[in-house]
Enzyme design. Structure first.
Site, mmCIF file in Angstrom:
data_model
loop_
_atom_site.group_PDB
_atom_site.id
_atom_site.type_symbol
_atom_site.label_atom_id
_atom_site.label_comp_id
_atom_site.label_asym_id
_atom_site.label_seq_id
_atom_site.Cartn_x
_atom_site.Cartn_y
_atom_site.Cartn_z
ATOM 1 N N LYS A 104 0.826 -1.209 0.000
ATOM 2 C CA LYS A 104 0.000 0.000 0.000
ATOM 3 C C LYS A 104 0.856 1.253 0.000
ATOM 4 O O LYS A 104 0.450 2.318 -0.427
ATOM 5 C CB LYS A 104 -0.942 0.008 1.211
ATOM 6 C CG LYS A 104 -0.281 0.334 2.553
ATOM 7 C CD LYS A 104 -1.368 0.662 3.592
ATOM 8 C CE LYS A 104 -0.813 1.121 4.931
ATOM 9 N NZ LYS A 104 -0.157 0.099 5.734
ATOM 10 N N HIS A 233 1.928 -4.282 14.728
ATOM 11 C CA HIS A 233 2.448 -3.139 13.973
ATOM 12 C C HIS A 233 2.610 -2.013 14.977
ATOM 13 O O HIS A 233 1.634 -1.563 15.563
ATOM 14 C CB HIS A 233 1.482 -2.756 12.846
ATOM 15 C CG HIS A 233 2.094 -1.830 11.830
ATOM 16 N ND1 HIS A 233 2.688 -0.637 12.188
ATOM 17 C CD2 HIS A 233 2.237 -1.932 10.489
ATOM 18 C CE1 HIS A 233 3.157 -0.056 11.088
ATOM 19 N NE2 HIS A 233 2.898 -0.820 10.054
ATOM 20 N N SER A 236 2.956 3.394 11.976
ATOM 21 C CA SER A 236 3.788 3.871 10.885
ATOM 22 C C SER A 236 4.432 5.191 11.304
ATOM 23 O O SER A 236 3.824 6.004 11.979
ATOM 24 C CB SER A 236 2.921 4.053 9.639
ATOM 25 O OG SER A 236 3.707 3.930 8.490
ATOM 26 N N GLY A 273 6.734 -0.049 10.015
ATOM 27 C CA GLY A 273 7.127 1.063 10.874
ATOM 28 C C GLY A 273 8.627 1.332 10.870
ATOM 29 O O GLY A 273 9.106 2.131 11.662
ATOM 30 N N GLU A 309 6.885 -6.504 7.755
ATOM 31 C CA GLU A 309 6.116 -5.887 6.661
ATOM 32 C C GLU A 309 6.571 -4.447 6.419
ATOM 33 O O GLU A 309 5.792 -3.507 6.565
ATOM 34 C CB GLU A 309 4.626 -5.892 7.021
ATOM 35 C CG GLU A 309 4.035 -7.261 7.272
ATOM 36 C CD GLU A 309 2.708 -7.187 8.020
ATOM 37 O OE1 GLU A 309 2.315 -6.100 8.484
ATOM 38 O OE2 GLU A 309 2.063 -8.236 8.157
ATOM 39 N N PRO A 310 7.838 -4.239 6.055
ATOM 40 C CA PRO A 310 8.310 -2.866 5.844
ATOM 41 C C PRO A 310 7.668 -2.234 4.613
ATOM 42 O O PRO A 310 7.512 -2.898 3.586
ATOM 43 C CB PRO A 310 9.822 -3.034 5.634
ATOM 44 C CG PRO A 310 9.969 -4.435 5.112
ATOM 45 C CD PRO A 310 8.882 -5.241 5.767
ATOM 46 N N ARG A 312 7.580 1.979 4.047
ATOM 47 C CA ARG A 312 8.363 3.182 3.740
ATOM 48 C C ARG A 312 9.863 2.911 3.745
ATOM 49 O O ARG A 312 10.625 3.590 3.076
ATOM 50 C CB ARG A 312 8.015 4.314 4.702
ATOM 51 C CG ARG A 312 8.593 4.188 6.087
ATOM 52 C CD ARG A 312 8.256 5.397 6.943
ATOM 53 N NE ARG A 312 6.868 5.427 7.317
ATOM 54 C CZ ARG A 312 6.019 6.394 6.993
ATOM 55 N NH1 ARG A 312 6.434 7.416 6.286
ATOM 56 N NH2 ARG A 312 4.778 6.341 7.382
ATOM 57 N N ASP A 372 -0.039 11.251 5.968
ATOM 58 C CA ASP A 372 1.156 10.618 6.530
ATOM 59 C C ASP A 372 1.984 11.601 7.361
ATOM 60 O O ASP A 372 3.117 11.313 7.711
ATOM 61 C CB ASP A 372 1.992 10.020 5.376
ATOM 62 C CG ASP A 372 3.041 9.036 5.865
ATOM 63 O OD1 ASP A 372 2.767 8.329 6.855
ATOM 64 O OD2 ASP A 372 4.136 8.999 5.292
HETATM 65 C C1 LIG Z 1 0.836 0.214 6.505
HETATM 66 C C2 LIG Z 1 1.207 -1.125 7.011
HETATM 67 C C3 LIG Z 1 2.552 -1.550 6.935
HETATM 68 C C4 LIG Z 1 3.673 -0.680 6.441
HETATM 69 O O1 LIG Z 1 3.997 0.333 7.345
HETATM 70 P P1 LIG Z 1 5.322 1.207 7.125
HETATM 71 O O2 LIG Z 1 5.291 2.174 8.242
HETATM 72 O O3 LIG Z 1 5.232 1.847 5.797
HETATM 73 O O4 LIG Z 1 6.486 0.277 7.221
HETATM 74 C C5 LIG Z 1 2.821 -2.835 7.350
HETATM 75 N N1 LIG Z 1 1.850 -3.666 7.820
HETATM 76 C C6 LIG Z 1 0.559 -3.278 7.908
HETATM 77 C C7 LIG Z 1 -0.446 -4.246 8.428
HETATM 78 C C8 LIG Z 1 0.201 -1.992 7.524
HETATM 79 O O5 LIG Z 1 -1.086 -1.610 7.624
#
Ligand SMILES: *Cc1c(COP(=O)(O)O)cnc(C)c1O
Length: 465
Positions: A104, A233, A236, A273, A309-310, A312, A372
């Site tokens: 995303k 998570h 972010s 994050g 799940e990186p 950014r 953001d």
């Molecule tokens: C948005 C999101 C991420 C990515 O977050 P970043 O801060 O861009 O690394 C990862 N996992 C989930 C479930 C998210 O909603």
């Protein structure tokens, strides 16, 4: 209902039921969608030039005599080499943790292609995101996690039909849904962690508080569902490296609780994050990796598979946006009022002397300011016919504000920017525009999304594309 249509060059009101007509329209729309998704993908060229040469080359390609009104639109330069370097850095500092790119953040087709060929997995949140990854043709469904704890029924069915097994949940209703539509899924319990040290507080929406996890595990057990582990998570734009360590400790507690419910967890997802490469002080990726890596190793044995799940982290610093100054307004200050303020001893805070209007804004790539919490700093790209990318610009700097092209006053990019005097036709650039920019850009007010040009500052990338 009444349908008003043109008939034989005259207005005529034709009473018909709108319903069947609407159904036809919808049917044809579905058909044309299917056509576009199966058409072969034409890849854009990837250059091997430094960013400043890309910016310059694109600018020189503009023909002032051209009748194409879109010719001088704002544009991005994406450096796929930077994405590649970020991947190498991840592998070096968090070798145990498998990255699944949160698409995303920036579903750019070339970024996705590159990451797919590097063996990165994908965090998808919808049917379309899953489909986009599978359409690459090189990603096995076991490299996808459907990491949205609240999913539409039909999307869960879609995941099952396409053998996407891993998905998250954080509530009992979702368990019943999954039991019905994807009973063999590999479930990951998303827990709530402390996100008070993050810019985007995802805990407002998702995550099971620890006093509910026992009940959720019991429910899953009763339904005969296969729960394999825990995800979280930290939020972010996280600015506290300890948040990751604390979250891993919480996850450990839920692992132990799961054993009491007859589960044997072997999967930990530490979420997103992670800071982008341009974050060089405060919480850097190095600091996060040091805390996270050691906490994971201390609390989880090698039998536990760990993913992240990186978003950014991979793309934030890889995109530069170039925009043209399309108009300038000189602000006429009320001298008398200013004198009066000074007499009254009010602080002499320098007021913007100019307003610059550029051809991308809050409704386009700069939506990151709103969604953001980003601060976007304009820099001079082209002034007096000379390129100034990362160079000192002559001339006194004054206070100015910078605005996007739409008619909405919310469309403001900076209220206080120190800039030399610029003219209509000059260009500005913005660095670190890769995360949460293009992905949510709209075409509000008739302005197009800025297109992306590709280069790589790491030659090896070419082999991967
Ligand atoms: C948005 C999101 C991420 C990515 O977050 P970043 O801060 O861009 O690394 C990862 N996992 C989930 C479930 C998210 O909603």
């Amino acid at each position: 209902m009444i349908d008003v249509s043109f008939q034989q060059d005259q207005f005529e009101v034709v009473p018909t039921l709108v319903q069947p007509a609407l159904v036809d329209v919808l049917k044809t729309r579905v058909k044309s969608d299917m056509k576009t998704s199966s058409s072969p993908l034409v890849l854009p060229p990837v250059h091997t030039l430094p960013i400043h040469e890309m910016l310059q080359a694109q600018h020189q390609s503009f023909d002032p005599e051209s009748e194409d009104a879109e010719a001088e639109n704002a544009f991005f330069v994406a450096d796929l080499g930077e994405v590649y370097r970020q991947h190498l850095r991840w592998k070096a500092l968090l070798p145990r943790i498998e990255p699944f790119f949160a698409m995303k953040c920036n579903p750019d087709p070339m970024v996705l292609r590159l990451l797919a060929s590097l063996g990165v997995g994908f965090d998808c949140a919808s049917k379309n995101e899953i489909q986009t990854v599978l359409d690459l043709g090189t990603v096995h469904p076991n490299r996808i996690i459907y990491a949205n704890p609240c999913k539409q029924n039909a999307f869960v069915q879609y995941a099952r039909r396409n053998s996407v097994m891993m998905m998250t949940f954080d509530n009992a209703e979702e368990l019943h849904k999954i039991k019905r539509f994807h009973p063999d899924a590999h479930l990951v319990l998303r827990i709530l962690t402390d996100d008070s040290k993050s810019l985007c507080k995802l805990g407002l929406k998702f995550g099971a508080p620890l006093d509910t996890t026992g009940y959720l595990l019991a429910t899953a057990r009763e339904l005969g569902l296969n729960v394999i582990g825990v995800s979280f998570h930290v939020g972010s734009g996280c600015f506290d490296a300890n948040a990751f360590g604390e979250a891993v400790v919480r996850a450990r507690r839920v692992f132990d609780q799961a054993t009491e419910h007859g589960y044997h967890f072997r999967f930990l997802d530490v979420g997103g994050g992670f800071p982008s490469a341009h974050v060089t002080d405060g919480i850097t990726f190095e600091k996060v990796a040091a805390i996270l890596g050691s906490t994971v190793d201390a609390l989880f044995g090698p039998e536990v598979r760990v993913i992240a799940e990186p978003g950014r982290y991979y793309v934030g610093s890889a995109f530069t946006l170039a925009t043209q100054v399309i108009a300038r307004r000189t602000i006429v200050h009320d001298v008398a009022a200013q004198d009066k303020e000074e007499e009254e001893g009010k602080e002499d805070k320098e007021q913007p002397a100019h307003m610059y209007y550029i051809n991308d804004g809050m409704y386009g790539s700069f939506n990151c300011i709103m969604f953001d919490h980003q601060v976007c700093e304009p820099q001079v790209l082209l002034k007096d016919g000379a390129f100034a990318y990362k160079q000192e610009v002559d001339g006194e700097r004054g206070m100015a504000s910078v605005w996007g092209p739409t008619c909405d006053s919310i469309d403001c990019i900076s209220t206080r920017a120190r800039l030399p005097l610029m003219e209509t036709g000059d260009w500005m650039y913005f660095e670190n525009m890769g995360a949460y920019t293009i992905t949510a850009a709209s075409q509000f007010n008739g302005f197009r999304r800025s297109e992306v040009l590709y280069t790589t500052t790491e030659p090896e990338v070419v082999l991967h594309l």
